[in-house]
Design a protein around this motif. Structure first.
Motif, PDB file in Angstrom:
ATOM      1  N   LEU A  81     -10.395   9.060 -24.944  1.00 17.83           N
ATOM      2  CA  LEU A  81     -10.101  10.168 -25.850  1.00 17.83           C
ATOM      3  C   LEU A  81     -10.045   9.610 -27.261  1.00 17.83           C
ATOM      4  O   LEU A  81      -9.655   8.473 -27.472  1.00 17.83           O
ATOM      5  N   GLN A 102      -5.926  12.357 -16.648  1.00 22.97           N
ATOM      6  CA  GLN A 102      -5.961  11.432 -17.773  1.00 22.97           C
ATOM      7  C   GLN A 102      -5.324  10.125 -17.357  1.00 22.97           C
ATOM      8  O   GLN A 102      -4.341  10.111 -16.636  1.00 22.97           O
ATOM      9  N   THR A 119      -2.128   8.950 -31.387  1.00 26.17           N
ATOM     10  CA  THR A 119      -1.342   7.976 -30.644  1.00 26.17           C
ATOM     11  C   THR A 119       0.135   8.199 -30.973  1.00 26.17           C
ATOM     12  O   THR A 119       0.493   8.292 -32.135  1.00 26.17           O
ATOM     13  N   ARG A 174      -9.859  10.241 -20.512  1.00 30.05           N
ATOM     14  CA  ARG A 174      -9.874  11.436 -19.677  1.00 30.05           C
ATOM     15  C   ARG A 174     -11.047  11.340 -18.709  1.00 30.05           C
ATOM     16  O   ARG A 174     -11.999  10.604 -18.943  1.00 30.05           O
ATOM     17  N   ARG A 193      -3.793   6.808 -19.011  1.00 35.29           N
ATOM     18  CA  ARG A 193      -3.391   6.221 -20.284  1.00 35.29           C
ATOM     19  C   ARG A 193      -2.751   4.868 -20.032  1.00 35.29           C
ATOM     20  O   ARG A 193      -1.921   4.731 -19.138  1.00 35.29           O
ATOM     21  N   TYR A 228      -5.974   6.193 -24.424  1.00 30.76           N
ATOM     22  CA  TYR A 228      -5.963   7.408 -23.623  1.00 30.76           C
ATOM     23  C   TYR A 228      -7.387   7.665 -23.149  1.00 30.76           C
ATOM     24  O   TYR A 228      -8.305   7.674 -23.956  1.00 30.76           O
TER      25      TYR A 228
END
Lengths: 268, 387
Positions: free
Chosen positions: B250, B340, B256, B349, B342, B347
């Motif tokens: 992402l 997602q 962030t 997806r 992370r 991050y």
């Protein structure tokens, strides 16, 4: 620019509020409007799934309200249409995480830069409904031609009328099956309008394509051939003030029907 | 015995015309009890339409025994209904079983174990078109094709030499199909150097090819111990979070979360929260330390940990490992399918092309691990850790 804030509500669950929101939103965006969809069904969010945007959500409306991010950061742009964006609900919280005032504030902010703000309302008439309605000046009441849904729609219309902010509301009749109406097994469009004495903004036929489109995360308005998609596109035109006649949903006579008719003609 | 009657309907223009004609004839002729043979001319009738005609005739106490037609569509429909097609003289009617017995494709397993020419890639491509993965493979990116080819060859070789391993191989094969777009590039010659280059790019240098290409000596494989075999396939697949990978980074610029301070810390020193339950939509687990979950994490759930996250089950929700910025944190699961993923400040997806909310449960998952490599989230299919 002052956008219009329209809440899509129904009272009863499962009549197609979220599907309607996704489709009208997409259709309006396709017509060149800047559209923001707000999912206020906190804890039971679905709108992101229907639009296929689930994997893009980082911040939700609760994060905006609790000031963990800016409103702009929380808007998720649609995959295909840059005019369309989504403000998702949080899945891990509940309706009390947001107040009506806060939602009204969000709508006011979004109004400045967008043509349409569509608020997808949760089922019920509690806090979630009160939140969703707070910032809106127009409403679309979704119902199906069933007694229970019509009764709940009636209740909702009563609540909407009591709200000063709501200037106008219109009825959208969903999941209509012309065949059943023909056989007198389903309330007709006219019946429902009469019971609710409300202006109609559209009639959407029952379409199995909705199921596939939901599973794919692709609103059915993008399907040029689907009848339901066409009906939703017409609704979008009507929202923009165009005068478009209702779709002709009278069932077409199939071959078998014709054969049946021979018999009845011969014997009666 | 019913009286036989042939009706010539070759001048009928459409289906409803047919219906009218048949009805008229049967009504005027003293109401049926005939065995009918229809001459349908060149009109195209689908099976459902022919069926309704048949039903119409049967409603008049007659039966439809056969049709005569010049249309291929009608002929196929008639055969499908078990009617005689062609001349009115009764030929042997096709039985139901004959007509409907489907062309059974040999199963994947059969093909794999029985075929001697298994190493031909033409065969492999054919297999690739069978099964449920077709749509996946079409849309999936090409992930290190050369590398996969190498592995595929290895697997195929094993399939020849070691029948006991068939199940394992099958599983691996199907996984390959799922992930890789085995396309025409398989046909081209791949040199040892090419593969080594690909491996270096993927894993960093240090990973070498254990077996030489083109080594068809079956006996060499049987001397390889089980342990060696596992080590060989230790890293069978990586999917990088590039724009066309299984996971897409992402754009985290500006989004962030604050308070993330990038560090590298050994996660094994941290406390671990041990959970045995299914994590359902809307449920969140946050912990300062590692989280170990025995059970599935459904889509809509969230797991946040400052250390590692390990799920003994299917991971389908949102996970954030190293949520305070530990770039050494890892996410492991029997099946990684998070909406997602992370880790620390990265991050990612799910790519839209592989955006399947629910994966089918099988007993044949290979554990997967996601970690940061070169500032990218990389998923490794790991059978055994090397350390």
């Amino acid at each position: 620019m002052a956008g219009r804030v329209i809440v899509i509500t129904s009272g009863k669950g499962g009549v197609g509020k979220t599907t309607t929101s996704a489709n009208i939103g997409t259709a309006l965006a396709k017509l060149g409007n800047k559209v923001v969809l707000i999912d206020t069904d906190i804890g039971l969010r679905n709108l992101d799934l229907l639009l296929g945007l689930e994997n893009r959500i980082v911040y939700t409306i609760v994060d905006v309200v609790e000031e963990r991010c800016k409103l702009k950061q929380a808007l998720v742009k649609d995959k295909k249409n840059p005019n369309l964006s989504l403000l998702a609900a949080a899945q891990t919280r509940d309706k009390t995480s947001v107040t009506a005032e806060q939602l009204k504030d969000i709508c006011e902010q979004l109004k400045k830069k967008n043509d349409f703000i569509l608020v997808d309302c949760p089922a019920g008439i509690e806090q979630g409904f009160q939140n969703a309605v707070a910032g809106a000046s127009e409403a679309i009441v979704v119902t199906t031609p069933e007694m229970s849904a019509v009764r709940d729609a009636d209740r909702i219309i009563g609540l909407l009328e009591a709200k000063e902010e709501i200037e106008s509301y219109k009825l959208l009749l969903n999941r209509v099956r012309p065949q059943l109406i023909e056989q007198n097994d389903m309330m007709s469009v006219e019946d429902v309008c009469e019971i609710l004495s409300t202006e109609l903004i559209g009639v959407i036929p029952e379409d199995t394509g909705i199921i596939t489109s939901t599973n794919k995360g692709e609103p059915i308005v993008n399907d040029e051939d689907a009848l339901a998609g066409k009906a939703y596109r017409n609704v979008a035109h009507r929202i923009m003030g165009e005068d478009i006649p209702l779709l002709d949903l009278t069932p077409k006579e199939t071959f078998l029907d014709k054969i049946k008719n021979f018999f009845t003609k011969g014997k009666v | 015995m019913k009286e036989k009657l042939t009706i010539d309907l070759s001048d009928a223009v459409n289906i409803s015309d047919l219906g009218i004609k048949i009805t008229n004839i049967l009504e005027t002729d003293g109401a049926g009890n005939k065995e009918l043979h229809l001459n349908l001319g060149n009109i195209d009738l689908k099976q459902s339409q022919l069926l309704s005609i048949k039903a119409l005739i049967e409603a008049m106490q007659s039966t439809l025994s056969g049709v005569e037609t010049t249309s291929e569509v009608t002929e196929a429909s008639a055969i499908g209904l078990g009617l005689t097609v062609g001349k009115s003289s009764p030929v042997q009617e096709p039985t139901f079983a004959e007509t409907f017995s489907p062309q059974v494709e040999p199963s994947f397993e059969e093909k794999l174990s029985s075929s001697d020419e298994i190493s031909s890639f033409a065969q492999l491509k054919k297999m690739n078109s069978i099964g449920d993965f077709v749509s996946d493979t079409e849309s999936l990116p090409e992930v290190h094709d050369e590398h996969l080819e190498e592995e595929t060859k290895e697997f195929l070789k094993e399939a020849e030499s070691d029948d006991i391993e068939d199940n394992l191989v099958n599983e691996e094969m199907s996984k390959e199909e799922k992930v890789a777009n085995i396309d025409d590039s398989l046909d081209k010659e791949v040199t040892h150097e090419d593969i080594q280059d690909a491996l270096d790019v993927t894993f960093g240098s240090g990973v070498s090819i254990r077996e030489e290409l083109g080594n068809s000596d079956k006996d060499t494989d049987s001397t390889v111990t089980m342990q060696d075999r596992f080590r060989e396939h230790e890293i069978t697949e990586t999917v990088e979070t590039e724009t066309d990978g299984k996971y897409v980074l992402l754009d985290t610029e500006g989004i962030t979360p604050e308070g993330i301070e990038l560090i590298k810390a050994n996660t094994s020193d941290l406390d671990t929260l041990y959970l045995t339950q299914t994590l359902r939509s809307g449920q969140t687990v946050s912990y300062e330390g590692n989280i170990f979950l025995i059970g599935d994490a459904h889509p809509g759930s969230e797991i946040n940990a400052t250390g590692d996250i390990t799920v003994w089950g299917i991971l389908g929700g949102i996970v954030h490992a190293g949520s305070k910025g530990n770039t050494d944190a890892k996410v492991r699961a029997l099946k990684l399918n998070p909406i997602q993923l992370r880790i620390a400040n990265l991050y990612s997806r799910r790519n839209d092309t592989v955006n399947v909310p629910y994966v089918q449960k099988t007993n044949e998952f290979t554990p997967e691990e996601a970690r940061i490599e070169n500032e990218q989230i990389v998923i490794f299919k790991t059978l055994r850790r090397e350390d």
